[in-house]
Design a protein around this motif. Structure first.
Motif, mmCIF file in Angstrom:
data_model
loop_
_atom_site.group_PDB
_atom_site.id
_atom_site.type_symbol
_atom_site.label_atom_id
_atom_site.label_comp_id
_atom_site.label_asym_id
_atom_site.label_seq_id
_atom_site.Cartn_x
_atom_site.Cartn_y
_atom_site.Cartn_z
ATOM 1 N N ASP A 48 0.825 -1.204 0.000
ATOM 2 C CA ASP A 48 0.000 0.000 0.000
ATOM 3 C C ASP A 48 0.866 1.263 0.000
ATOM 4 O OD1 ASP A 48 -2.421 -1.242 -0.100
ATOM 5 O OD2 ASP A 48 -2.978 -0.858 1.995
ATOM 6 N N THR A 49 0.377 2.286 -0.666
ATOM 7 C CA THR A 49 0.972 3.606 -0.613
ATOM 8 C C THR A 49 0.022 4.517 0.161
ATOM 9 O OG1 THR A 49 2.130 3.353 -2.722
ATOM 10 C CG2 THR A 49 1.720 5.601 -1.977
ATOM 11 N N LEU A 50 0.541 5.204 1.162
ATOM 12 C CA LEU A 50 -0.278 6.077 1.988
ATOM 13 C C LEU A 50 -0.165 7.519 1.495
ATOM 14 C CD1 LEU A 50 0.775 4.743 5.523
ATOM 15 C CD2 LEU A 50 -0.913 3.784 3.926
ATOM 16 N N VAL A 51 -1.294 8.161 1.318
ATOM 17 C CA VAL A 51 -1.308 9.574 0.956
ATOM 18 C C VAL A 51 -1.533 10.360 2.245
ATOM 19 C CG1 VAL A 51 -2.363 11.374 -0.453
ATOM 20 C CG2 VAL A 51 -2.260 9.021 -1.307
ATOM 21 N N VAL A 52 -0.514 11.102 2.685
ATOM 22 C CA VAL A 52 -0.573 11.767 3.984
ATOM 23 C C VAL A 52 -0.395 13.274 3.839
ATOM 24 C CG1 VAL A 52 0.326 9.732 5.168
ATOM 25 C CG2 VAL A 52 1.917 11.497 4.406
ATOM 26 N N TYR A 53 -0.924 13.990 4.816
ATOM 27 C CA TYR A 53 -0.753 15.437 4.901
ATOM 28 C C TYR A 53 -0.051 15.757 6.203
ATOM 29 C CZ TYR A 53 -1.956 20.154 6.435
ATOM 30 O OH TYR A 53 -1.895 21.420 6.935
ATOM 31 N N GLY A 54 0.939 16.665 6.137
ATOM 32 C CA GLY A 54 1.598 17.034 7.374
ATOM 33 C C GLY A 54 2.701 18.043 7.177
#
Length: 238
Positions: free
Chosen positions: A210-216
């Motif tokens: 899985d590839t995680l799409v994150v904001y931070g």
């Protein structure tokens, strides 16, 4: 990082300078000595060579490089040959410039996942992408915050988002997950694509690959990736 930039036209030149300004060790390569002379005092190292000549790579420290950018723009054939040689000689991550739809298709068939289009992606934006060492893609919102695609850590596999609680543990907000999916074309040939699973919730389970799409915050993304790099390095040495 140590980044090799091959092809010093307008885009390659601007990228080499931008990467140098942000603290990277840049090795700039071109077959045109005039272009080499323009950069020789501005970047770490320069090499004048024909990148389509496989034997010339004896002078290039591919094994020590973190990434190689094929920035050749005036000769599609030379860009493709250069990329093919790099794929043959090393497993270094390649970022390749594409100058036509067919060029895109060839690069994808060669397994190059990072393809840039200078008409759309500025050298500064690509510099930001490269500087996030282990991210796959980035969308820079401002100087401090980014939306990034990152690999799921091994200890995330088969766990729900409620168990992982990435917001508190890593100070990152998970937006969605990009997952591999197997499809078949009209002649029945198997093909793997990646697509978003859409909205997520606390019961969503993370799977292998899985590839995680994150904001931070940029620093928090870097900290997450630093841990991933240590894991990848340990497994590479096993």
């Amino acid at each position: 990082m140590k980044v090799i930039v091959i092809g010093l036209g307008n885009f390659g030149n601007a990228l080499a300078l931008s990467l140098t300004e942000t603290g990277n060790e840049v090795i700039a390569i071109d077959k045109d000595m005039e272009k080499i002379n323009l950069l020789k005092d501005l970047v770490s190292h320069t090499i004048c060579m024909d990148s389509t000549n496989e034997l010339a790579y004896d002078a290039v420290p591919l094994k020590d490089a973190d990434k190689v950018v094929v920035a050749i723009g005036e000769n599609e054939g030379a860009a493709i040959i250069t990329t093919a040689i790099l794929k043959k000689l090393s497993d270094v991550k390649i970022i390749s410039r594409a100058i036509s739809p067919i060029h895109d298709t060839v690069l994808e068939a060669m397994g190059v996942n990072s393809i840039v289009h200078p008409e759309q992606d500025s050298a500064r934006r690509l510099t930001q992408q490269i500087n996030f060492k282990s991210t796959l893609e980035n969308y820079q919102l401002d100087n401090n915050f980014t939306i990034s695609e990152v690999k799921a850590k091994k200890d995330f596999f088969n766990k729900s988002l409620k168990e992982l609680d990435t917001t508190n543990k890593f100070k990152l907000t998970l937006i969605t997950i990009i997952r591999e999916k197997e499809i078949h074309n009209i002649i029945g040939k198997k093909h793997i694509i990646k697509e978003s699973i859409g909205r997520i919730n606390s019961e969503t389970v993370v799977q292998e690959h899985d590839t995680l799409v994150v904001y931070g915050n940029n620093k928090d993304i870097e900290n997450y990736c630093a841990g991933q790099e240590e894991y990848d390095l340990r497994n590479k040495n096993i």
